[in-house]
Design a protein around this motif. Structure first.
Motif, PDB file in Angstrom:
ATOM      1  N   UNK A   1     -24.519 -34.065  21.418  1.00 28.00           N
ATOM      2  CA  UNK A   1     -23.827 -33.119  22.391  1.00 28.00           C
ATOM      3  C   UNK A   1     -24.704 -32.203  22.992  1.00 28.00           C
ATOM      4  N   UNK A   2     -26.165 -32.699  23.067  1.00 31.55           N
ATOM      5  CA  UNK A   2     -27.126 -31.921  23.910  1.00 31.55           C
ATOM      6  C   UNK A   2     -27.110 -32.413  25.313  1.00 31.55           C
ATOM      7  N   UNK A   3     -26.348 -31.615  26.290  1.00 26.84           N
ATOM      8  CA  UNK A   3     -26.043 -32.183  27.555  1.00 26.84           C
ATOM      9  C   UNK A   3     -27.417 -31.916  28.228  1.00 26.84           C
ATOM     10  N   UNK A   4     -28.109 -31.022  28.140  1.00 28.79           N
ATOM     11  CA  UNK A   4     -29.157 -30.520  28.635  1.00 28.79           C
ATOM     12  C   UNK A   4     -30.322 -31.611  28.622  1.00 28.79           C
ATOM     13  N   UNK A   5     -30.650 -31.993  27.440  1.00 28.31           N
ATOM     14  CA  UNK A   5     -31.485 -33.005  27.041  1.00 28.31           C
ATOM     15  C   UNK A   5     -31.031 -34.525  27.782  1.00 28.31           C
ATOM     16  N   UNK A   6     -29.680 -34.770  27.559  1.00 25.83           N
ATOM     17  CA  UNK A   6     -29.292 -35.999  28.046  1.00 25.83           C
ATOM     18  C   UNK A   6     -29.406 -36.029  29.574  1.00 25.83           C
ATOM     19  N   UNK A   7     -29.396 -34.995  30.346  1.00 28.00           N
ATOM     20  CA  UNK A   7     -29.757 -34.946  31.638  1.00 28.00           C
ATOM     21  C   UNK A   7     -31.186 -35.040  32.333  1.00 28.00           C
ATOM     22  N   UNK A   8     -31.923 -34.290  31.280  1.00 31.13           N
ATOM     23  CA  UNK A   8     -33.342 -34.430  31.635  1.00 31.13           C
ATOM     24  C   UNK A   8     -33.942 -35.918  31.415  1.00 31.13           C
ATOM     25  N   UNK A   9     -33.370 -36.615  30.736  1.00 32.67           N
ATOM     26  CA  UNK A   9     -34.099 -38.027  30.232  1.00 32.67           C
ATOM     27  C   UNK A   9     -33.726 -38.828  31.431  1.00 32.67           C
ATOM     28  N   UNK A  10     -32.521 -38.587  31.975  1.00 34.94           N
ATOM     29  CA  UNK A  10     -32.545 -39.401  33.146  1.00 34.94           C
ATOM     30  C   UNK A  10     -33.623 -39.507  34.232  1.00 34.94           C
ATOM     31  N   UNK A  11     -34.206 -38.233  34.503  1.00 31.77           N
ATOM     32  CA  UNK A  11     -35.226 -38.147  35.276  1.00 31.77           C
ATOM     33  C   UNK A  11     -36.521 -38.821  34.732  1.00 31.77           C
ATOM     34  N   UNK A  12     -36.725 -38.491  33.743  1.00 30.48           N
ATOM     35  CA  UNK A  12     -37.903 -39.028  32.864  1.00 30.48           C
ATOM     36  C   UNK A  12     -38.045 -40.561  32.956  1.00 30.48           C
ATOM     37  N   UNK A  13     -36.730 -41.175  32.623  1.00 28.28           N
ATOM     38  CA  UNK A  13     -36.432 -42.683  32.611  1.00 28.28           C
ATOM     39  C   UNK A  13     -36.730 -43.143  34.174  1.00 28.28           C
ATOM     40  N   UNK A  14     -36.389 -42.478  35.159  1.00 30.25           N
ATOM     41  CA  UNK A  14     -36.541 -42.753  36.402  1.00 30.25           C
ATOM     42  C   UNK A  14     -38.094 -42.691  36.705  1.00 30.25           C
ATOM     43  N   UNK A  15     -38.798 -41.776  36.438  1.00 32.40           N
ATOM     44  CA  UNK A  15     -40.418 -41.485  36.587  1.00 32.40           C
ATOM     45  C   UNK A  15     -41.062 -42.980  35.770  1.00 32.40           C
ATOM     46  N   UNK A  16     -40.686 -43.137  34.495  1.00 29.48           N
ATOM     47  CA  UNK A  16     -41.228 -44.076  33.841  1.00 29.48           C
ATOM     48  C   UNK A  16     -41.019 -45.575  34.534  1.00 29.48           C
ATOM     49  N   UNK A  17     -39.573 -45.745  34.934  1.00 29.49           N
ATOM     50  CA  UNK A  17     -39.232 -47.073  35.618  1.00 29.49           C
ATOM     51  C   UNK A  17     -40.199 -47.354  36.805  1.00 29.49           C
ATOM     52  N   UNK A  18     -40.260 -46.293  37.630  1.00 23.67           N
ATOM     53  CA  UNK A  18     -41.247 -46.324  38.790  1.00 23.67           C
ATOM     54  C   UNK A  18     -42.478 -46.454  38.570  1.00 23.67           C
ATOM     55  N   UNK A  19     -43.176 -46.053  37.317  1.00 22.45           N
ATOM     56  CA  UNK A  19     -44.760 -46.114  36.944  1.00 22.45           C
ATOM     57  C   UNK A  19     -44.811 -47.864  36.872  1.00 22.45           C
TER      58      UNK A  19
END
Length: 150
Positions: free
Chosen positions: A123-141
């Motif tokens: 139920x950690x919505x803040x972490x859940x949302x941040x991970x989307x950005x981190x995943x996008x960054x890693x996928x771009x790399x």
């Protein structure tokens, strides 16, 4: 939210923290040691990517603390938790460096997606949302590094 879901999330976040720190150092290592015709482009790319990776470190550590737990405390604790393999050979070919970083970033994407599930379960919505950005960054790399190898 049960204690086990929060513990699993914190463990996953500390794993992401270890992976980011190890991947940062590996990327900087390659930035410092790349040679050959691709030197300038890869030197700059590796530096850009290292900066992006390091930019997530404090945010990840603070998510651990906001969940009431302790972060990693030493190089040894990073080494124990990371999935990023060490690379001590300073004479790798440029494309070997690119391959390793592509693979390490692809592994990071898998870990990020697994921790996103844990964040949802906790139920950690803040972490859940941040991970989307981190995943996008890693996928771009991964995309950039894969395109170099194509």
């Amino acid at each position: 939210m049960g204690d086990n879901t929060k513990k699993a999330l914190v463990d996953g976040l500390n794993g992401l923290l270890a992976d980011h720190l190890a991947l940062y150092l590996k990327t900087k290592n390659f930035h410092w040691h790349v040679k050959g015709r691709e030197f300038r482009d890869l030197h700059l790319l590796f530096d850009e990517q290292a900066t992006e990776i390091f930019g997530n470190v404090d945010i990840i550590a603070e998510r651990v603390r906001k969940n009431g737990a302790d972060t990693l405390t030493s190089i040894g604790s990073v080494a124990a938790k990371t999935k990023v393999a060490d690379e001590d050979d300073s004479n790798l070919g440029a494309m070997q460096m690119v391959e390793q970083l592509r693979d390490d970033n692809a592994t990071l994407v898998k870990s990020l997606k697994a921790v996103k599930e844990l964040a949802g379960e906790a139920g950690d919505n803040a972490t859940d949302g941040l991970i989307d950005d981190w995943t996008d960054q890693a996928e771009e790399r991964v995309w950039f590094l894969s395109s170099i190898l194509a």
